[in-house]
Design a protein around this motif. Structure first.
Motif, mmCIF file in Angstrom:
data_model
loop_
_atom_site.group_PDB
_atom_site.id
_atom_site.type_symbol
_atom_site.label_atom_id
_atom_site.label_comp_id
_atom_site.label_asym_id
_atom_site.label_seq_id
_atom_site.Cartn_x
_atom_site.Cartn_y
_atom_site.Cartn_z
ATOM 1 N N GLU A 19 0.829 -1.201 0.000
ATOM 2 C CA GLU A 19 0.000 0.000 0.000
ATOM 3 C C GLU A 19 0.867 1.256 0.000
ATOM 4 O OE1 GLU A 19 -3.530 2.062 2.684
ATOM 5 O OE2 GLU A 19 -3.021 -0.039 2.973
ATOM 6 N N ILE A 20 1.919 1.245 0.806
ATOM 7 C CA ILE A 20 2.841 2.385 0.854
ATOM 8 C C ILE A 20 3.535 2.554 -0.492
ATOM 9 C CG2 ILE A 20 4.990 3.253 1.878
ATOM 10 C CD1 ILE A 20 4.120 1.879 4.498
ATOM 11 N N GLU A 21 3.969 1.433 -1.069
ATOM 12 C CA GLU A 21 4.657 1.475 -2.356
ATOM 13 C C GLU A 21 3.729 1.998 -3.445
ATOM 14 O OE1 GLU A 21 7.137 -1.523 -5.333
ATOM 15 O OE2 GLU A 21 6.722 -2.087 -3.260
ATOM 16 N N ASN A 22 2.466 1.558 -3.433
ATOM 17 C CA ASN A 22 1.500 2.021 -4.421
ATOM 18 C C ASN A 22 1.206 3.506 -4.262
ATOM 19 O OD1 ASN A 22 1.244 -0.510 -5.600
ATOM 20 N ND2 ASN A 22 -0.479 -1.117 -4.317
ATOM 21 N N ASP A 23 1.136 3.965 -3.009
ATOM 22 C CA ASP A 23 0.912 5.391 -2.756
ATOM 23 C C ASP A 23 2.067 6.220 -3.301
ATOM 24 O OD1 ASP A 23 -1.490 4.926 -1.537
ATOM 25 O OD2 ASP A 23 -0.722 5.020 0.515
ATOM 26 N N ASN A 24 3.277 5.747 -3.069
ATOM 27 C CA ASN A 24 4.459 6.455 -3.564
ATOM 28 C C ASN A 24 4.483 6.476 -5.086
ATOM 29 O OD1 ASN A 24 5.378 6.916 -0.956
ATOM 30 N ND2 ASN A 24 6.685 5.103 -0.912
ATOM 31 N N LEU A 25 4.095 5.348 -5.701
ATOM 32 C CA LEU A 25 4.064 5.263 -7.155
ATOM 33 C C LEU A 25 3.021 6.220 -7.725
ATOM 34 C CD1 LEU A 25 4.957 3.955 -9.807
ATOM 35 C CD2 LEU A 25 3.266 2.156 -9.402
ATOM 36 N N GLU A 26 1.861 6.272 -7.077
ATOM 37 C CA GLU A 26 0.801 7.161 -7.545
ATOM 38 C C GLU A 26 1.239 8.627 -7.494
ATOM 39 O OE1 GLU A 26 -3.809 8.373 -6.448
ATOM 40 O OE2 GLU A 26 -2.945 6.543 -5.639
ATOM 41 N N LYS A 27 1.896 8.987 -6.387
ATOM 42 C CA LYS A 27 2.382 10.365 -6.260
ATOM 43 C C LYS A 27 3.426 10.665 -7.320
ATOM 44 C CE LYS A 27 1.586 10.624 -1.252
ATOM 45 N NZ LYS A 27 2.218 10.674 0.087
ATOM 46 N N MET A 28 4.298 9.704 -7.579
ATOM 47 C CA MET A 28 5.343 9.890 -8.577
ATOM 48 C C MET A 28 4.740 10.037 -9.971
ATOM 49 S SD MET A 28 7.305 8.176 -11.004
ATOM 50 C CE MET A 28 7.252 6.438 -10.569
ATOM 51 N N ILE A 29 3.726 9.221 -10.266
ATOM 52 C CA ILE A 29 3.061 9.282 -11.573
ATOM 53 C C ILE A 29 2.399 10.637 -11.776
ATOM 54 C CG2 ILE A 29 1.113 8.372 -12.896
ATOM 55 C CD1 ILE A 29 1.834 5.599 -11.835
ATOM 56 N N LEU A 30 1.710 11.111 -10.754
ATOM 57 C CA LEU A 30 1.035 12.405 -10.857
ATOM 58 C C LEU A 30 2.034 13.545 -11.019
ATOM 59 C CD1 LEU A 30 -1.803 12.016 -8.192
ATOM 60 C CD2 LEU A 30 -2.004 11.898 -10.673
ATOM 61 N N SER A 31 3.220 13.387 -10.436
ATOM 62 C CA SER A 31 4.236 14.447 -10.511
ATOM 63 C C SER A 31 4.805 14.608 -11.918
ATOM 64 C CB SER A 31 5.380 14.155 -9.528
ATOM 65 O OG SER A 31 6.170 13.068 -9.974
ATOM 66 N N THR A 32 4.551 13.637 -12.805
ATOM 67 C CA THR A 32 5.073 13.715 -14.171
ATOM 68 C C THR A 32 4.206 14.582 -15.075
ATOM 69 O OG1 THR A 32 3.859 11.761 -14.963
ATOM 70 C CG2 THR A 32 6.016 11.391 -13.949
ATOM 71 N N GLY A 33 3.065 15.025 -14.575
ATOM 72 C CA GLY A 33 2.172 15.852 -15.385
ATOM 73 C C GLY A 33 1.320 15.060 -16.348
ATOM 74 N N ILE A 34 1.160 13.777 -16.094
ATOM 75 C CA ILE A 34 0.413 12.894 -16.999
ATOM 76 C C ILE A 34 -1.036 13.334 -17.206
ATOM 77 C CG2 ILE A 34 -0.217 11.313 -15.121
ATOM 78 C CD1 ILE A 34 -0.007 9.011 -17.087
ATOM 79 N N ARG A 35 -1.616 14.000 -16.210
ATOM 80 C CA ARG A 35 -3.027 14.385 -16.313
ATOM 81 C C ARG A 35 -3.224 15.853 -16.694
ATOM 82 N NH1 ARG A 35 -5.179 14.903 -10.051
ATOM 83 N NH2 ARG A 35 -3.460 16.195 -9.286
ATOM 84 N N VAL A 36 -2.138 16.586 -16.904
ATOM 85 C CA VAL A 36 -2.238 18.011 -17.227
ATOM 86 C C VAL A 36 -2.418 18.194 -18.729
ATOM 87 C CG1 VAL A 36 -1.114 20.254 -17.112
ATOM 88 C CG2 VAL A 36 -0.779 18.600 -15.262
ATOM 89 N N GLY A 37 -3.567 18.760 -19.100
ATOM 90 C CA GLY A 37 -3.871 18.966 -20.508
ATOM 91 C C GLY A 37 -3.478 20.343 -21.003
ATOM 92 N N THR A 38 -4.209 20.838 -21.972
ATOM 93 C CA THR A 38 -3.929 22.133 -22.591
ATOM 94 C C THR A 38 -5.030 23.121 -22.208
ATOM 95 O OG1 THR A 38 -5.224 21.798 -24.609
ATOM 96 C CG2 THR A 38 -3.022 20.802 -24.533
ATOM 97 N N PRO A 39 -4.927 24.399 -22.642
ATOM 98 C CA PRO A 39 -5.997 25.373 -22.353
ATOM 99 C C PRO A 39 -7.221 25.178 -23.244
ATOM 100 C CG PRO A 39 -3.874 26.461 -22.740
ATOM 101 C CD PRO A 39 -3.737 25.055 -23.212
ATOM 102 N N VAL A 40 -7.154 24.210 -24.152
ATOM 103 C CA VAL A 40 -8.242 23.956 -25.104
ATOM 104 C C VAL A 40 -8.814 22.566 -24.874
ATOM 105 C CG1 VAL A 40 -8.853 23.772 -27.546
ATOM 106 C CG2 VAL A 40 -7.138 25.447 -26.811
ATOM 107 N N LYS A 41 -10.134 22.452 -25.020
ATOM 108 C CA LYS A 41 -10.751 21.125 -24.946
ATOM 109 C C LYS A 41 -11.690 20.938 -26.127
ATOM 110 C CE LYS A 41 -14.797 22.161 -22.032
ATOM 111 N NZ LYS A 41 -15.550 21.771 -20.826
ATOM 112 N N THR A 42 -11.776 19.716 -26.604
ATOM 113 C CA THR A 42 -12.691 19.384 -27.695
ATOM 114 C C THR A 42 -13.879 18.603 -27.136
ATOM 115 O OG1 THR A 42 -11.607 17.274 -28.175
ATOM 116 C CG2 THR A 42 -10.756 19.238 -29.301
ATOM 117 N N LYS A 43 -14.917 18.514 -27.937
ATOM 118 C CA LYS A 43 -16.091 17.754 -27.490
ATOM 119 C C LYS A 43 -15.759 16.278 -27.320
ATOM 120 C CE LYS A 43 -17.882 16.849 -32.146
ATOM 121 N NZ LYS A 43 -19.058 16.996 -33.063
ATOM 122 N N PHE A 44 -14.744 15.811 -28.049
ATOM 123 C CA PHE A 44 -14.342 14.411 -27.969
ATOM 124 C C PHE A 44 -13.687 14.092 -26.623
ATOM 125 C CE2 PHE A 44 -14.102 15.778 -32.404
ATOM 126 C CZ PHE A 44 -14.909 14.849 -33.032
#
Length: 248
Positions: A46-71
């Motif tokens: 659980e600790i390892e998974n928490d650390n991995l999740e934080k590390m993954i989020l720190s890479t900017g994987i979920r950060v998009g652009t200022p524009v969004k499409t309907k898709f």
């Protein structure tokens, strides 16, 4: 009772006696060693998974652009104070798992992965190296999927693109050939010809490395090359395209 049966009966009595002693000792201490070990292991994971999740989020994987499409609207959860759209990481992970299952049912040598983007070069190469897929880096030669007279002609079972905009030619030809397309798509992408969208930042160097690392891990599990996440020995850094100054 023959000699073998007598010996087995005697051995079973000894084993049962040993089990009774262990059970009595466990009852006396009030602890279940198996459960205690499992609890310790679960806490560690659980600790390892928490650390991995934080590390993954720190890479900017979920950060998009200022524009969004309907898709891409269904994959967006909010906009941050800088005006960038934030993608739903849970949907990203779910789609990566779906893509891995899809790939796992196909002939891996006929999985074609493309990237016209420079930052997608190393992630695609590493993914192909680990899984056995075939990568096309840089310019996509027109007719690769549609012109049998070309020496570079291929008949893929699945096409994975790093960006449906930058890899538009590969998407169009796969669609014409009736080949399923899996695409890593950002908030501003048009995905009308994409069969499976993996919502993620497809412009960032670390983000692309992370997406392909996660996809590689899931595909390797489906292939039976690893049994758990912990057996993934290669790191996200191994998938990251290095800058010139980092290499020199």
């Amino acid at each position: 009772m023959n000699c073998l049966s007598t010996k087995m009966h005697s051995t079973n009595k000894e084993e049962n006696a040993d089990d009774s002693i262990i059970e009595d000792n466990n009852q006396a201490s009030g602890e279940d060693p198996i459960q205690s070990h499992m609890d310790t292991r679960d806490q560690g994971e659980e600790i390892e998974n928490d650390n991995l999740e934080k590390m993954i989020l720190s890479t900017g994987i979920r950060v998009g652009t200022p524009v969004k499409t309907k898709f891409m609207s269904p994959f967006i959860v909010r906009a941050n104070p800088e005006g960038l759209y934030i993608l739903d990481i849970s949907k990203t992970l779910t789609r990566i798992d779906v893509a891995a299952k899809f790939i796992g049912r196909s002939d891996i040598s006929k999985i074609i992965v493309t990237s016209a983007r420079e930052y997608g070069k190393t992630p695609v190469q590493k993914f192909c190296e680990e899984t056995g897929a075939f990568g096309i880096i840089g310019r996509f030669m027109p007719g690769t999927f549609t012109n049998p007279s070309l020496s570079s002609y291929m008949e893929p079972e699945v096409v994975i693109v790093t960006d449906p905009q930058a890899d538009q030619q590969a998407v169009l030809e796969a669609t014409r050939a009736g080949v399923p397309v899996v695409a890593i798509a950002n908030s501003d992408n048009v995905t009308s010809n994409v069969d499976l969208v993996i919502p993620a930042n497809n412009r960032g160097r670390k983000a692309l490395a992370t997406v392909y690392w996660l996809l590689t891990r899931e595909v390797l599990k489906k292939q039976g090359k690893i049994k758990s996440d912990n057996e993934m020995k290669i790191s996200i850094d191994d998938f990251e395209t290095k800058l010139i100054e980092e290499i020199s």
